[in-house]
Design a protein around this motif. Structure first.
Motif, PDB file in Angstrom:
ATOM      1  N   GLU A 320      -0.943  11.045  30.287  1.00 55.09           N
ATOM      2  CA  GLU A 320      -1.080   9.770  29.481  1.00 55.09           C
ATOM      3  C   GLU A 320      -0.829   8.448  30.589  1.00 55.09           C
ATOM      4  OE1 GLU A 320       3.161   9.670  28.509  1.00 55.09           O
ATOM      5  OE2 GLU A 320       2.695  10.981  26.280  1.00 55.09           O
ATOM      6  N   ALA A 321      -0.172   8.173  31.702  1.00 54.11           N
ATOM      7  CA  ALA A 321      -1.133   7.390  32.818  1.00 54.11           C
ATOM      8  C   ALA A 321      -2.656   7.381  33.051  1.00 54.11           C
ATOM      9  CB  ALA A 321      -0.119   7.971  34.230  1.00 54.11           C
ATOM     10  N   LEU A 322      -3.052   8.708  33.263  1.00 53.67           N
ATOM     11  CA  LEU A 322      -4.551   8.433  33.434  1.00 53.67           C
ATOM     12  C   LEU A 322      -5.169   7.876  32.299  1.00 53.67           C
ATOM     13  CD1 LEU A 322      -5.360  11.607  35.212  1.00 53.67           C
ATOM     14  CD2 LEU A 322      -4.956   8.974  36.479  1.00 53.67           C
ATOM     15  N   ALA A 323      -4.460   7.803  31.272  1.00 56.25           N
ATOM     16  CA  ALA A 323      -5.072   6.930  29.834  1.00 56.25           C
ATOM     17  C   ALA A 323      -5.244   5.727  29.847  1.00 56.25           C
ATOM     18  CB  ALA A 323      -4.751   8.042  28.707  1.00 56.25           C
ATOM     19  N   HIS A 324      -3.727   5.379  30.354  1.00 56.56           N
ATOM     20  CA  HIS A 324      -3.509   3.706  30.746  1.00 56.56           C
ATOM     21  C   HIS A 324      -3.893   3.214  31.582  1.00 56.56           C
ATOM     22  CE1 HIS A 324      -1.133   5.290  27.346  1.00 56.56           C
ATOM     23  NE2 HIS A 324      -0.397   3.796  26.846  1.00 56.56           N
ATOM     24  N   GLY A 325      -5.136   3.843  32.631  1.00 52.73           N
ATOM     25  CA  GLY A 325      -5.328   3.782  33.453  1.00 52.73           C
ATOM     26  C   GLY A 325      -5.048   3.177  35.399  1.00 52.73           C
ATOM     27  N   LEU A 326      -4.134   4.461  35.249  1.00 51.42           N
ATOM     28  CA  LEU A 326      -2.858   4.375  35.813  1.00 51.42           C
ATOM     29  C   LEU A 326      -3.505   5.310  37.284  1.00 51.42           C
ATOM     30  CD1 LEU A 326       1.096   3.509  34.955  1.00 51.42           C
ATOM     31  CD2 LEU A 326      -0.814   2.281  35.893  1.00 51.42           C
ATOM     32  N   PRO A 327      -3.057   4.695  38.242  1.00 48.37           N
ATOM     33  CA  PRO A 327      -3.752   5.700  39.511  1.00 48.37           C
ATOM     34  C   PRO A 327      -2.699   6.159  39.771  1.00 48.37           C
ATOM     35  CG  PRO A 327      -3.754   3.672  40.467  1.00 48.37           C
ATOM     36  CD  PRO A 327      -3.306   3.362  38.798  1.00 48.37           C
ATOM     37  N   VAL A 328      -2.158   7.818  39.652  1.00 49.75           N
ATOM     38  CA  VAL A 328      -1.086   8.440  40.537  1.00 49.75           C
ATOM     39  C   VAL A 328      -0.821   9.247  41.334  1.00 49.75           C
ATOM     40  CG1 VAL A 328      -0.084  10.434  38.752  1.00 49.75           C
ATOM     41  CG2 VAL A 328      -1.585   8.979  37.680  1.00 49.75           C
ATOM     42  N   VAL A 329       0.439   8.991  41.931  1.00 57.06           N
ATOM     43  CA  VAL A 329       0.823   9.321  42.960  1.00 57.06           C
ATOM     44  C   VAL A 329       1.447  10.124  42.709  1.00 57.06           C
ATOM     45  CG1 VAL A 329       1.723   9.161  45.600  1.00 57.06           C
ATOM     46  CG2 VAL A 329       0.196   7.446  43.993  1.00 57.06           C
ATOM     47  N   GLY A 330       1.010  11.509  43.155  1.00 55.57           N
ATOM     48  CA  GLY A 330       2.025  13.267  43.721  1.00 55.57           C
ATOM     49  C   GLY A 330       1.876  14.146  44.566  1.00 55.57           C
ATOM     50  N   ASP A 379      -9.778   3.406  37.241  1.00 53.61           N
ATOM     51  CA  ASP A 379     -10.970   3.373  36.504  1.00 53.61           C
ATOM     52  C   ASP A 379     -11.425   4.614  35.964  1.00 53.61           C
ATOM     53  OD1 ASP A 379     -10.490   1.031  36.270  1.00 53.61           O
ATOM     54  OD2 ASP A 379     -12.569   0.316  36.873  1.00 53.61           O
ATOM     55  N   ALA A 380     -11.809   5.553  37.240  1.00 51.90           N
ATOM     56  CA  ALA A 380     -11.970   6.950  37.794  1.00 51.90           C
ATOM     57  C   ALA A 380     -10.875   7.863  36.589  1.00 51.90           C
ATOM     58  CB  ALA A 380     -12.046   6.866  38.809  1.00 51.90           C
ATOM     59  N   GLY A 381      -9.936   7.472  36.889  1.00 50.63           N
ATOM     60  CA  GLY A 381      -9.423   7.844  35.740  1.00 50.63           C
ATOM     61  C   GLY A 381      -9.028   8.479  34.564  1.00 50.63           C
ATOM     62  N   LEU A 382      -9.836   6.975  33.608  1.00 52.47           N
ATOM     63  CA  LEU A 382     -10.048   7.244  31.863  1.00 52.47           C
ATOM     64  C   LEU A 382     -11.855   8.633  32.258  1.00 52.47           C
ATOM     65  CD1 LEU A 382     -10.279   3.233  31.568  1.00 52.47           C
ATOM     66  CD2 LEU A 382      -7.986   5.239  31.309  1.00 52.47           C
TER      67      LEU A 382
END
Length: 412
Positions: A320-330, A379-382
């Motif tokens: 969901e975060a990637l679809a909304h253009g957010l980079p994710v840290v984990g 942008d790459a997450g999209l």
């Protein structure tokens, strides 16, 4: 000559509890049921729970919702007293030596019996069990109708079937959970790496079925006004490791005084996390926001998603975060995160070695200092999530329903 219309394939989804449940598996069940209904299938959802509440997520009007649990007011006073005593023993993990099987049947036998009777009465073509309680009930249900059985698993198999701290604490349940899998014609798993947990005789029945990700309107993405916010979304439970995020923020607060960290979710650790925030004097910069029905709005106004979970079955929040253009840290060793996110492409992997909280703070700081990197990863997450398109996942569900060649599945 008038042609007889083709009979719709009848699907019966089974889950023990659905009313007002807002978890990921419940959401996937309803979205999948809705999609298959729209695609021409006749769909029923069967639950076994107290009555009076509707599902949390919207359900198509043509889908039948059946609760097979008897109404308590139709049962005797003696039965209701015994039920309360039984539930109390169960919650406190008190199992009498030599009587564990009897306790299990007393607690769960009605679900299995009533499910078997319901399947014989309604004759679905395919019965699909979501989550271990329903998998156990369907796997061991005895019915005469030739219904195909499919198990839809939504977590790390080792956690769902081996961990004594999950699901029914009765040791008998763990044995029956595992044994139930042998009675299924197909088993859906979320990640390719989960195949290794299953015995050889089950390997041919496995199909890798990630969750579908719905794309976000590009106009919403371009209009997003992102603030200096790191958000985290998930149940306030041990496995989500929010305590590490709070500790990490204690290393960040002085260098980034204009940033805030907001955690969305509810759960058993809420009081403990509030206490940790107070002890670290983070009251003004780390905020527990509770549950929300508008998480999409929060994704669009944040800059980073922090996802410090220990493990994930798939990680709907991540997609969901990637679809909304957010980079994710984990963390790099978190299954369900490291399958979806690619390091330095759509997010950052946090080293699992050494001090995890400090490692997490370092990765967050890297993004917080570099707006251009945040934008590039977002942008790459999209592009990353295109492999989980609803159309692709619906095709996998149709494979599972029809029992067609399951080797040609989306795994990358």
């Amino acid at each position: 000559m008038r042609q007889t219309p083709c009979r719709k394939t009848r699907l019966c989804f089974i889950i023990d509890k659905l009313a007002l449940r807002s978890g990921g598996a419940e959401r996937v069940l309803i979205e999948t049921a809705n999609a298959l209904y729209d695609h021409g299938y006749a769909v029923e959802i069967v639950t076994y729970e107290p009555r009076g509440k509707r599902p949390f997520y919207p359900l198509r009007k043509g889908i039948i919702l059946s609760n097979i649990r008897p109404r308590d007011h139709n049962r005797s006073q003696v039965w209701r007293v015994m039920s309360r005593v039984r539930s109390m023993l169960h919650r406190n993990r008190f199992f009498i030596p030599g009587l564990s099987h009897l306790q299990w049947w007393s607690q769960n036998g009605s679900f299995r019996r009533r499910l078997a009777a319901h399947i014989d009465a309604t004759a679905p073509d395919v019965a699909i069990a979501f989550l271990p309680p329903a998998v156990t009930a369907l796997g061991h249900a005895h019915f005469s109708h030739q219904t195909r059985r499919f198990a839809s698993l939504h977590n790390v198999p080792e956690q769902d079937f081996d961990n004594p701290g999950r699901w029914d604490p009765n040791p008998v349940d763990r044995k029956l959970r595992r044994a139930a899998l042998a009675h299924f014609d197909g088993i859906g798993i979320l990640l390719p790496e989960f195949r290794d947990w299953f015995d050889d005789e089950l390997q041919e029945r496995l199909i890798v079925m990630p969750n579908a990700v719905h794309p976000v309107d590009p106009a919403c993405l371009s209009a997003a006004k992102r603030k200096k916010r790191v958000i985290s979304v998930g149940r306030l439970a041990d496995v989500k490791q929010h305590r590490l995020l709070i500790e990490a923020w204690s290393h960040l607060k002085d260098d980034f005084p204009d940033w805030i960290c907001e955690i969305y979710g509810v759960g058993p650790l809420e009081s403990a996390l509030k206490e940790q925030i107070e002890q670290l004097q983070l009251d003004e910069t780390v905020i527990l926001r509770g549950a929300t029905n508008a998480i999409e709005k929060e994704y669009l106004s944040a800059k980073i998603l922090a996802h410090p979970a220990e493990f994930e079955g798939f990680g709907l929040v991540i997609t969901e975060a990637l679809a909304h253009g957010l980079p994710v840290v984990g963390f790099e060793d978190c299954s369900g995160f490291n399958f979806i996110v690619h390091d330095q492409v759509s997010g950052l992997f946090v080293s699992a070695a050494g001090d995890r909280a400090k490692n997490l703070s370092g990765s967050l700081a890297k993004l917080m200092r570099d707006p251009a990197l945040c934008t590039a990863l977002g942008d790459a997450g999209l592009k990353e999530i295109e492999r989980f398109s609803p159309q692709s996942i619906l095709a996998l569900w149709e494979q599972a329903i029809q029992g067609t060649d399951q080797r040609l599945v989306l795994e990358a």
